[in-house]
Design a protein around this motif. Structure first.
Motif, PDB file in Angstrom:
ATOM      1  N   LYS A 134      44.116  35.647  54.361  1.00  0.00           N
ATOM      2  CA  LYS A 134      42.857  36.307  54.026  1.00  0.00           C
ATOM      3  C   LYS A 134      42.659  36.174  52.528  1.00  0.00           C
ATOM      4  N   LEU A 135      41.427  35.981  52.164  1.00  0.00           N
ATOM      5  CA  LEU A 135      41.131  35.836  50.743  1.00  0.00           C
ATOM      6  C   LEU A 135      40.067  36.861  50.379  1.00  0.00           C
ATOM      7  N   TYR A 136      40.310  37.575  49.345  1.00  0.00           N
ATOM      8  CA  TYR A 136      39.344  38.570  48.881  1.00  0.00           C
ATOM      9  C   TYR A 136      38.874  38.188  47.488  1.00  0.00           C
ATOM     10  N   ILE A 137      37.569  38.185  47.310  1.00  0.00           N
ATOM     11  CA  ILE A 137      37.007  37.999  45.972  1.00  0.00           C
ATOM     12  C   ILE A 137      36.376  39.329  45.599  1.00  0.00           C
ATOM     13  N   ILE A 138      36.774  39.864  44.468  1.00  0.00           N
ATOM     14  CA  ILE A 138      36.284  41.184  44.064  1.00  0.00           C
ATOM     15  C   ILE A 138      35.475  40.997  42.793  1.00  0.00           C
ATOM     16  N   GLU A 139      34.194  41.299  42.877  1.00  0.00           N
ATOM     17  CA  GLU A 139      33.353  41.116  41.692  1.00  0.00           C
ATOM     18  C   GLU A 139      33.178  42.444  40.967  1.00  0.00           C
ATOM     19  N   GLY A 140      33.041  42.352  39.665  1.00  0.00           N
ATOM     20  CA  GLY A 140      32.859  43.577  38.902  1.00  0.00           C
ATOM     21  C   GLY A 140      32.267  43.263  37.549  1.00  0.00           C
ATOM     22  N   LYS A 141      31.852  44.333  36.860  1.00  0.00           N
ATOM     23  CA  LYS A 141      31.247  44.114  35.544  1.00  0.00           C
ATOM     24  C   LYS A 141      32.312  43.797  34.508  1.00  0.00           C
ATOM     25  N   THR A 142      33.453  44.416  34.673  1.00  0.00           N
ATOM     26  CA  THR A 142      34.545  44.254  33.708  1.00  0.00           C
ATOM     27  C   THR A 142      35.850  44.081  34.494  1.00  0.00           C
ATOM     28  N   PRO A 143      36.907  43.621  33.829  1.00  0.00           N
ATOM     29  CA  PRO A 143      38.195  43.519  34.540  1.00  0.00           C
ATOM     30  C   PRO A 143      38.640  44.866  35.119  1.00  0.00           C
ATOM     31  N   LEU A 144      38.393  45.944  34.383  1.00  0.00           N
ATOM     32  CA  LEU A 144      38.807  47.254  34.887  1.00  0.00           C
ATOM     33  C   LEU A 144      38.016  47.622  36.142  1.00  0.00           C
ATOM     34  N   ASP A 145      36.752  47.313  36.131  1.00  0.00           N
ATOM     35  CA  ASP A 145      35.908  47.556  37.289  1.00  0.00           C
ATOM     36  C   ASP A 145      36.445  46.778  38.503  1.00  0.00           C
ATOM     37  N   VAL A 146      36.846  45.538  38.270  1.00  0.00           N
ATOM     38  CA  VAL A 146      37.420  44.714  39.342  1.00  0.00           C
ATOM     39  C   VAL A 146      38.704  45.370  39.866  1.00  0.00           C
ATOM     40  N   VAL A 147      39.559  45.777  38.936  1.00  0.00           N
ATOM     41  CA  VAL A 147      40.830  46.393  39.334  1.00  0.00           C
ATOM     42  C   VAL A 147      40.572  47.647  40.168  1.00  0.00           C
ATOM     43  N   ASN A 442      50.181  48.051  37.282  1.00  0.00           N
ATOM     44  CA  ASN A 442      49.121  49.028  37.563  1.00  0.00           C
ATOM     45  C   ASN A 442      47.939  48.348  38.266  1.00  0.00           C
ATOM     46  N   MET A 443      47.632  47.125  37.846  1.00  0.00           N
ATOM     47  CA  MET A 443      46.502  46.415  38.472  1.00  0.00           C
ATOM     48  C   MET A 443      46.737  46.259  39.967  1.00  0.00           C
ATOM     49  N   CYS A 444      48.012  46.098  40.347  1.00  0.00           N
ATOM     50  CA  CYS A 444      48.351  45.862  41.755  1.00  0.00           C
ATOM     51  C   CYS A 444      48.694  47.155  42.487  1.00  0.00           C
ATOM     52  N   GLY A 445      48.460  48.295  41.864  1.00  0.00           N
ATOM     53  CA  GLY A 445      48.646  49.580  42.554  1.00  0.00           C
ATOM     54  C   GLY A 445      49.966  50.263  42.270  1.00  0.00           C
TER      55      GLY A 445
END
Ligand code: GLC
Length: 682
Positions: A134-147, A442-445
Motif C-alpha cells: 500500500k502506498l500513501y501520499i500525504i499532502e500538507g502545507k508544511t512538513p509538520l502538517d504532513v507529519v 517522532n515523525m513516525c509516531g
C-alpha cells in the motif's frame, strides 16, 4: 482531521500489517508525484536541487536524510556508522519538503530501499521487491502538517507511565540482587534521584524467558517489593527466543501447541541466541501471540511493572544447518595456503552466520492458516512481539500503565509501546545521532524513546558522559545502559560526581515540562522534538540546522557533542534567553537576538534556550518521580505579555490540586503587569 489530503493506492495484494489505524479512501489511476515502472516495483520522484527529505525513523545520518540510501529492514547491528543502511527499526515514511510538500509511506513488511539522492543526486527512488504493497501520499502545507496527518492515519502514540520519565540505570548485567541493591544504594547514598534499575539477561535462569534465577535473585518477589518501597522500579528484559529445553514449560507448551515458527518441513525452526538453541514464538499467529503475552503475568504478579523486549528482529546468532555448513567450509581450508579471496571467503563464512537471509527465508509463520515465509514479513516480528505484551497487559492488569519498549519496530507499533535506539557506542558522534533520531522517530509516531545514554558498546570518558547527560536529560527514556565488558559508567563512579548529581536533579525539575509536552504531542499528533526547519519556515538559516532541536512549545536545545570543546556555535532563530543551568537553583541568563553566536558551555552546565513570550516550568527536584511536589512549581520566563501554559493532567493531578494560582516565577524581559498562569489539561 480531514483524511482527504491522504491518497491511498493499493498495489497488488498487500500483506495486512496493521500499521494504519484510520484508513483513507483508495485512489485508483495515476500516482501523484511519482513515476513508476510497469510493475510498480520502482517509484521515482524528481527532487528539486534544494529539496529536503525528512523521516525514515530510526536511521543513521542527519535529520535531512538526503544523500544516502536507506533500507527499511529490522537489523541487529550495533555498529551505527554512517555507512549503514538499516538499524533495528523499519520505518518506511519520508517527508519531502521542496517545490512539493508531501509525505510518502510504503506499507510493506519486507526490505525496501529509499535511495534519497544517493545514486543520482536529484532523484528519489523507492524500490519495493514485489508489487504488493500500500502506498500513501500525504499532502500538507508544511512538513509538520504532513507529519500530523500521517500521525492521524497511523493512530495515537503510546503513553508511557509518569515514573518512566525518571532517571533509569541499566547495565549488562547487574547479575545478582546484591549487585542491583548496590546500584540503588550508591545512587541514593550519593543524593541522586532515580526511578528504575534494569535487569538484563542474567536475572533469568539460563536465559529462559519468564524465569528468575533463584540462586542469583532469591525471594524475587520480596526483592521487587523492597525496591518498590524505595521507589525503584525493576525492569526486566524479555528476549524473543525461547530456549529449547525439555521440561521448560514455555518451550513445552509452545512446541505442543505449534506456537513456534516452523521450517519448510513443518518442524519447529531452531536457531541459536543467548541460551543456545531457541524457538521463536510465532507472533503473527494470533493464538500464539496471545499465549506468549500472557506469560508476562508471572513477572507482573511478582510486582514488575516495566519491561524491555529485546533481540526481536529477531536476532539469530546461527542456525544449526548454517553452523554445520560453516564448520565444514572452515575445515576445508585446513593446511591450505590461503590467498586473498579464500581468506575473505573464510572470514565471511563465520561472520555471515548471524541474521542471514538464508535463515530468515527458512522460517515460516502461520497467518490465519496460511504458511508465510518470515523473510516476506520480517519487519513485523518485533512489532507483534511487543503488541502481544501490550495487549496482554490490558488483560492482566487493566488499571496499571505498565512500561514497555522494544528494540525492533515497524510503524504501527508506536501505538503499543516505545522503542530505544538500540546498541549504540560510547562515541561522540552518537550523541549527535541521538539528537538527530529524536525528531525522525517522532515523525513516525515513536515519542517514548531515547538512546543508551553514555553509549552501550565501547568505553566512555567522564567528559563524554557529562556531555551525553546534558542531552540525555531531555530524552523521554533517560536510561544509562552499557554492554558487558565495558568501563563502568554509572554516574556515581565519576570524579565529578556532584556535577552529574546536579544535572540528574535538573532532569527531575524539568519533568513536568517534559511529560506535559510529551502528553500534548500524543494528544495532538504532534512532534515533541522538532527540527528548527519545521518551526521557522521562512528562516533560511534555520533550514539546515542539524544539531539543535525545539522541544515542546517553549524551548530549544543545542548540546555540545565534541570533545575538548569550551562551547559551540548556536543559531538563535528568534529573540531568546539562554539559561545556563549549573543546577536547578543555580543559573545565569543571557539575552540574545536572532543570529549566530559562539556560546560558552562548560561541562557542568546545561543551556536551555527559552523562546520569546514563553516560560519554562520547573519544580523542585525530588528523589524520585513519585515525590515530585507540584506546589513548588515555578517558571523561568522570557515574556513581555501574558503567558498561559498548560500542564498535563497526570502531573497536575499528582498532588491532588487541579489548579495552582500562586506560582513562583522569575521573569526576564519586561515583566511589569505580566501574568504567568498554568492550567491543568482536561
Ligand atoms: C542486546 C541489547 C542490549 C542488552 C544485550 C544483553 O545487545 O540490545 O541492550 O544489554 O542484548 O541482553
Amino acid at each position: 482531521m480531514n483524511l482527504n489530503a491522504i491518497k491511498k493506492y493499493v498495489i497488488g495484494n498487500p500483506f495486512e500489517t496493521h500499521a494504519v489505524e484510520n484508513d483513507a479512501d483508495i485512489i485508483t489511476g495515476e500516482l501523484k508525484y511519482f513515476l513508476s515502472n510497469d510493475d510498480h516495483t520502482v517509484l521515482t520522484y524528481n527532487m528539486g536541487e534544494h529539496d529536503k527529505v525528512y523521516g525514515m525513523g530510526e536511521a543513521v545520518r542527519g535529520i535531512n536524510k538526503r544523500g544516502w540510501i536507506y533500507e527499511t529492514y529490522c537489523s541487529d547491528d550495533p555498529m551505527h556508522t554512517e555507512t549503514k543502511r538499516s538499524l533495528y527499526g523499519a520505518h518506511p515514511f519520508a517527508v519531502i519538503d521542496g517545490k512539493d510538500v508531501f509525505g510518502v509511506f510504503i506499507d510493506y513488511p519486507d526490505r525496501l530501499t529509499f535511495d534519497i539522492g544517493y545514486t543520482q543526486s536529484n532523484i528519489l527512488t523507492i524500490k519495493i521487491p514485489e508489487a504488493n504493497y500500500k502506498l500513501y501520499i500525504i499532502e500538507g502545507k508544511t512538513p509538520l502538517d504532513v507529519v500530523k496527518k500521517f500521525r492521524v492515519l497511523i493512530g495515537k502514540s503510546y503513553i508511557a507511565p509518569f515514573w518512566s520519565f525518571g532517571f533509569q540505570q541499566s547495565r549488562w548485567s547487574y547479575a545478582t540482587s546484591a549487585a542491583v541493591q548496590s546500584v540503588i544504594d550508591s545512587y541514593k547514598n550519593n543524593g541522586f534521584p532515580i526511578d528504575a534499575v534494569y535487569l538484563d539477561i542474567d536475572y533469568m535462569e539460563d536465559f529462559k524467558d519468564f524465569t528468575v534465577s533463584e540462586e542469583r535473585f532469591p525471594e524475587f518477589e520480596s526483592f521487587v517489593a523492597s525496591a518498590k518501597n524505595e521507589n525503584i522500579h525493576l525492569v526486566p528484559i524479555i528476549d524473543a527466543g525461547v530456549k529449547v529445553e525439555n521440561g521448560y514449560d514455555v518451550y513445552e507448551e509452545g512446541r505442543a501447541n505449534n506456537y513456534f515458527c516452523k521450517d519448510k518441513n513443518g518442524e519447529d525452526f531452531i536457531a541459536a541466541v543467548w541460551p543456545g538453541k531457541v524457538c521463536f514464538p510465532d507472533f503473527l499467529n494470533k493464538v500464539a501471540s496471545e499465549w506468549f503475552g500472557l506469560k508476562y503475568k508471572r513477572l507482573i504478579d511478582a510486582g514488575i511493572d516495566g519491561f524491555w523486549n529485546d533481540m526481536n528482529e529477531p536476532a539469530i546468532f546461527y542456525s544449526e544447518k548454517a553452523l554445520d555448513k560453516a564448520i565444514d567450509k572452515v575445515a576445508s581450508y585446513k593446511g591450505k595456503n590461503i590467498g586473498v579471496y579464500d581468506f575473505f571467503a573464510l572470514k565471511d563464512t563465520v561472520l555471515g552466520l548471524s541474521n542471514s537471509y538464508s535463515d530468515y527465508s527458512s522460517m515460516y509463520h502461520n497467518v490465519n492458516g496460511d504458511l508465510v515465509c518470515h523473510e516476506k514479513v520480517h519487519n513485523l516480528y518485533g512489532y507483534n512481539m511487543t503488541k502481544s505484551a501490550s495487549d496482554a497487559f490490558k488483560k492482566i492488569s487493566p488499571d496499571k500503565n505498565i512500561l514497555i519498549f522494544s528494540r525492533a519496530s515497524y510503524i504501527g507499533m508506536h501505538r503499543s509501546s516505545g522503542i530505544w535506539m538500540g546498541d549504540n557506542q560510547s562515541w561522540w558522534s552518537h550523541i549527535k545521532l541521538n539528537l538527530q533520531m529524536l525528531p525522525s522517530l517522532n515523525m513516525c509516531g515513536f515519542l517514548y524513546t531515547g538512546a543508551d545514554m553514555v553509549g552501550f558498546g565501547d568505553n566512555c570518558t567522564e567528559e563524554l558522559a557529562l556531555r551525553w547527560l546534558a542531552l540525555g536529560i531531555f530524552n523521554p527514556l533517560m536510561r544509562n545502559h552499557s554492554a558487558l565488558g565495558t568501563r563502568d559508567q554509572e554516574f556515581y563512579r565519576f570524579e565529578k560526581i556532584s556535577v552529574f548529581r546536579e544535572l540528574v536533579k535538573l532532569r527531575y525539575a524539568l519533568i513536568p515540562y517534559l511529560y506535559s509536552e510529551y502528553i500534548k504531542s500524543v494528544e495532538n499528533d504532534d512532534m515533541m522534538f522538532k527540527p528548527l526547519a519545521f518551526e521557522y519556515r521562512d528562516d533560511k538559516y534555520a533550514q539546515s540546522v542539524e544539531d539543535q532541536l525545539m522541544i515542546g512549545e517553549c524551548i530549544m536545545i543545542a548540546p555540545v557533542y565534541e570533545p575538548n570543546a569550551i562551547g559551540r556555535y548556536v543559531y538563535i532563530p528568534e529573540d531568546m534567553i539562554a539559561v545556563h543551568f549549573r543546577s536547578e537553583n543555580d543559573y545565569s541568563v543571557e539575552k540574545y537576538n536572532r543570529g549566530h553566536f559562539f556560546i560558552e558551555i562548560p561541562t557542568n552546565e546545561v543551556v536551555i534556550f527559552i523562546r520569546k513570550n514563553k516560560a519554562l516550568p520547573l519544580v523542585k527536584s525530588a528523589d524520585c518521580t513519585a515525590n515530585i511536589d507540584y506546589s513548588t512549581l515555578g517558571f523561568v520566563g522570557n515574556v513581555d505579555k501574558d503567558f498561559q501554559y498548560t500542564i498535563c493532567k497526570e502531573c497536575g493531578a499528582a498532588n491532588g490540586e487541579s489548579r495552582i494560582s500562586k506560582i513562583n516565577c522569575r521573569v526576564f524581559g519586561k515583566s511589569e503587569g505580566i501574568n504567568l498562569n498554568y492550567e491543568v489539561m482536561k
